[in-house]
Write a protein that holds these residues in place. Structure first.
Motif, PDB file in Angstrom:
ATOM      1  N   ARG A 161       0.830  -1.213   0.000  1.00  0.00           N
ATOM      2  CA  ARG A 161       0.000   0.000   0.000  1.00  0.00           C
ATOM      3  C   ARG A 161       0.862   1.259   0.000  1.00  0.00           C
ATOM      4  N   LEU A 162       2.001   1.206   0.697  1.00  0.00           N
ATOM      5  CA  LEU A 162       2.915   2.341   0.681  1.00  0.00           C
ATOM      6  C   LEU A 162       3.389   2.612  -0.746  1.00  0.00           C
ATOM      7  N   ASP A 214      -4.291 -14.950   2.089  1.00  0.00           N
ATOM      8  CA  ASP A 214      -3.524 -14.441   3.220  1.00  0.00           C
ATOM      9  C   ASP A 214      -2.037 -14.554   2.937  1.00  0.00           C
ATOM     10  N   PRO A 215      -1.185 -13.884   3.731  1.00  0.00           N
ATOM     11  CA  PRO A 215       0.253 -13.974   3.540  1.00  0.00           C
ATOM     12  C   PRO A 215       0.752 -15.414   3.652  1.00  0.00           C
ATOM     13  N   GLY A 222       2.750  -8.428   4.055  1.00  0.00           N
ATOM     14  CA  GLY A 222       1.665  -8.276   3.100  1.00  0.00           C
ATOM     15  C   GLY A 222       1.319  -9.586   2.435  1.00  0.00           C
ATOM     16  N   GLY A 223       0.066  -9.769   2.084  1.00  0.00           N
ATOM     17  CA  GLY A 223      -0.373 -10.906   1.302  1.00  0.00           C
ATOM     18  C   GLY A 223      -1.085 -10.397   0.072  1.00  0.00           C
ATOM     19  N   MET A 224      -1.858 -11.265  -0.585  1.00  0.00           N
ATOM     20  CA  MET A 224      -2.562 -10.834  -1.786  1.00  0.00           C
ATOM     21  C   MET A 224      -3.614  -9.770  -1.475  1.00  0.00           C
ATOM     22  N   LYS A 225      -4.168  -9.799  -0.264  1.00  0.00           N
ATOM     23  CA  LYS A 225      -5.157  -8.783   0.092  1.00  0.00           C
ATOM     24  C   LYS A 225      -4.564  -7.381   0.014  1.00  0.00           C
ATOM     25  N   LYS A 227      -2.040  -6.482  -1.739  1.00  0.00           N
ATOM     26  CA  LYS A 227      -1.709  -6.188  -3.134  1.00  0.00           C
ATOM     27  C   LYS A 227      -2.943  -5.724  -3.907  1.00  0.00           C
ATOM     28  N   ILE A 228      -4.085  -6.319  -3.626  1.00  0.00           N
ATOM     29  CA  ILE A 228      -5.316  -5.894  -4.284  1.00  0.00           C
ATOM     30  C   ILE A 228      -5.724  -4.499  -3.804  1.00  0.00           C
ATOM     31  N   MET A 229      -5.508  -4.225  -2.525  1.00  0.00           N
ATOM     32  CA  MET A 229      -5.763  -2.876  -2.012  1.00  0.00           C
ATOM     33  C   MET A 229      -4.852  -1.874  -2.717  1.00  0.00           C
ATOM     34  N   ALA A 230      -3.593  -2.277  -2.914  1.00  0.00           N
ATOM     35  CA  ALA A 230      -2.643  -1.411  -3.623  1.00  0.00           C
ATOM     36  C   ALA A 230      -3.083  -1.201  -5.061  1.00  0.00           C
ATOM     37  N   ALA A 231      -3.577  -2.272  -5.694  1.00  0.00           N
ATOM     38  CA  ALA A 231      -4.037  -2.169  -7.080  1.00  0.00           C
ATOM     39  C   ALA A 231      -5.197  -1.188  -7.204  1.00  0.00           C
TER      40      ALA A 231
END
Length: 373
Positions: A161-162, A214-215, A222-225, A227-231
Motif C-alpha cells: 500500500r505504501l 492471506d500472507p 503483506g499478502g494478496m489482500k 496487493k489488491i488494495m494497492a491495485a
C-alpha cells in the motif's frame, strides 16, 4: 485508448515505482542480504534509467536485516523491538542499494515516510516536492516506512500500500510489485488445484477482491489482500500495476520477456486523476488575481505572488483555495503558503519572497501541477 495486455509493458514506463518484498531481499534462514539478486536488480534499474524512465524503489528489509544483527528471536516482535531492528537495518539497507547502483552511475537517496505524511496535506506536499526534486536530478529514491518512529496508529503496515501511495504522490504511470507469487489467482494455488492465474484485470471489482488470500511468507507482512488494495489505489490514481515473481535474477527483464504476471489496467492517466482529486476539494479560502495573472493561468502557467491582489479566508500550506480573476472564478488549487504568508507576499516578485518572509520560499503561490482550471 484503453489499456490491454498487449499495450502494457514495463519498457513503456515513464515513471516507474518498484516494490521489493523482504523475502526477495533477505535470506530467511540466515537473515543476510541476497547480494547477487540485488546486483541483478540494479542492472534492471540501470536499464530503465538508460531509456529515460524515472525510477523509485519501495524496499522492505530493514527489520529483517536488523533483527539478525541484534540477535532478536524469530516470529512477531514487540513494537519497540521492531523499531530498534529497523534503526539498525535501515542503514545497512541504504548502504546496500548505494553499493549496487553506484557502479552504474546512479545516485541514491533514502526517503522514510509514515501514513501521516500522505494524509496530511502539508506533509504530502513536502514529500511530493522532495521526490520531484530528487527525480529531476536523476536520483533513485529508496523509500521505506519510517519504522523507527511509526506507531500502530500512523503505520501503513505493509509496503504494498505504501508503494501504491508513493506512485500516486509522484504521478507514476506504472507500479511493479515484486513478490513471492507470480500474480493474482482465482483461488489459493497452494490448496486449490483448479486455481488459475489472471493475466489481466481491467477493474478491481468485489469479485477480484474476493480472490485475495492471506500472507504465505514468514518475512512478509503483506499478502494478496494488501496487493489488491494497492491495485485499487494505484489504478484509480491513473497508474497501471503488475504483480510478478521477483525471485528470478533481473526480475524486471523477466517481466518484459513475458514471464507470468498479472497486469492491472489504469483508470485514466496519473495527472488527470490528480486533477480530479483536487477539483473535488472544498476551497478554504480565495486568492484574487489581476487580469495579467488571469491571462497567464489561461496559458497553463503557475500563479505567482506578483499577480495576487487580495487573500481571503484562513488556510494552511497545502490546503485548497479558489482563484478568482476580474471576470470570476478561474481555478482551484493547492496553495504553497499559509494565508498569513500569502498576505505578506501578495503583489511581490518571486525573488523578493526570501526578503519578506525571512527564508527562501517557493516561487509559485500555486503551481500549475496543483491547479485545476
Amino acid at each position: 485508448m484503453s489499456e490491454t495486455p498487449a499495450t502494457l509493458s514495463l519498457a513503456k514506463a515513464r515513471r516507474l515505482v518498484i516494490k521489493i518484498g523482504s523475502a526477495l531481499l533477505v535470506d530467511a534462514a540466515t537473515g543476510t542480504l541476497k547480494s547477487d539478486w540485488l546486483r541483478a536488480l540494479a542492472q534492471d534499474v540501470a536499464q530503465a534509467k538508460a531509456r529515460g524512465a524515472d525510477v523509485v524503489l519501495v524496499s522492505s528489509g530493514s527489520i529483517a536485516l536488523g533483527r539478525r544483527v541484534l540477535d532478536l528471536p524469530r516470529g512477531d516482535l514487540a513494537l519497540e523491538q521492531s523499531q530498534a531492528a529497523a534503526a539498525v537495518g535501515q542503514i545497512r539497507l541504504a548502504r546496500a542499494y548505494e553499493e549496487v547502483l553506484g557502479p552504474h552511475g546512479i545516485t541514491t537517496a533514502q526517503v522514510l515516510v509514515t501514513l501521516e505524511d500522505t494524509e496530511d496535506r502539508r506533509r504530502y506536499l513536502n514529500t511530493r516536492a522532495t521526490m520531484e526534486t530528487l527525480l529531476g536530478l536523476g536520483v533513485v529514491p529508496i523509500v521505506n516506512e519510517n519504522d523507527t518512529v511509526a506507531t500502530d496508529e500512523i503505520r501503513y503496515g505493509d509496503n504494498d500500500r505504501l508503494a501504491a501511495q508513493v506512485a500516486i504522490t509522484i504521478g507514476a504511470d506504472q507500479l511493479a510489485l515484486l513478490s513471492d507469487v507470480d500474480g493474482l489467482y482465482t483461488g489459493n494455488p497452494h490448496t486449490d488445484p483448479l486455481a488459475r492465474r489472471l493475466d489481466f484485470v481491467a477493474d478491481v471489482t468485489p469479485e477480484i477482491e474476493a480472490m485475495a488470500g492471506d500472507p504465505v511468507s514468514g518475512l512478509s507482512k503483506g499478502g494478496m489482500k494488501t496487493k489488491i488494495m494497492a491495485a485499487r489505489t494505484a489504478t484509480h490514481g491513473g497508474c497501471a500495476m503488475v504483480i510478478a515473481a521477483g525471485s528470478p535474477l533481473r526480475p524486471l527483464s523477466a517481466i518484459e520477456a513475458g514471464a507470468p504476471c498479472t497486469w492491472f489496467a489504469a483508470m485514466g492517466d496519473p495527472q488527470a486523476a490528480r486533477k480530479r482529486w483536487i477539483a473535488a476539494m472544498k476551497p478554504r479560502g480565495v486568492l484574487r488575481v489581476d487580469a495579467g495573472a488571469a491571462a497567464a493561468l489561461g496559458q497553463g502557467k503557475s500563479l505567482l505572488p506578483a499577480g495576487v491582489v487580495a487573500v481571503e479566508g484562513r488556510f494552511g500550506r497545502g490546503e485548497p483555495v479558489g482563484i478568482e480573476g476580474p471576470a470570476g472564478t478561474l481555478a482551484i488549487g493547492l496553495v504553497r503558503y499559509s494565508a498569513e504568508e500569502a498576505r505578506l507576499i501578495l503583489g511581490r516578485r518571486s525573488d523578493a519572497i526570501a526578503e519578506v518572509l525571512g527564508y527562501a520560499g517557493r516561487g509559485a503561490l500555486v503551481h500549475r501541477d496543483d491547479m485545476v482550471l
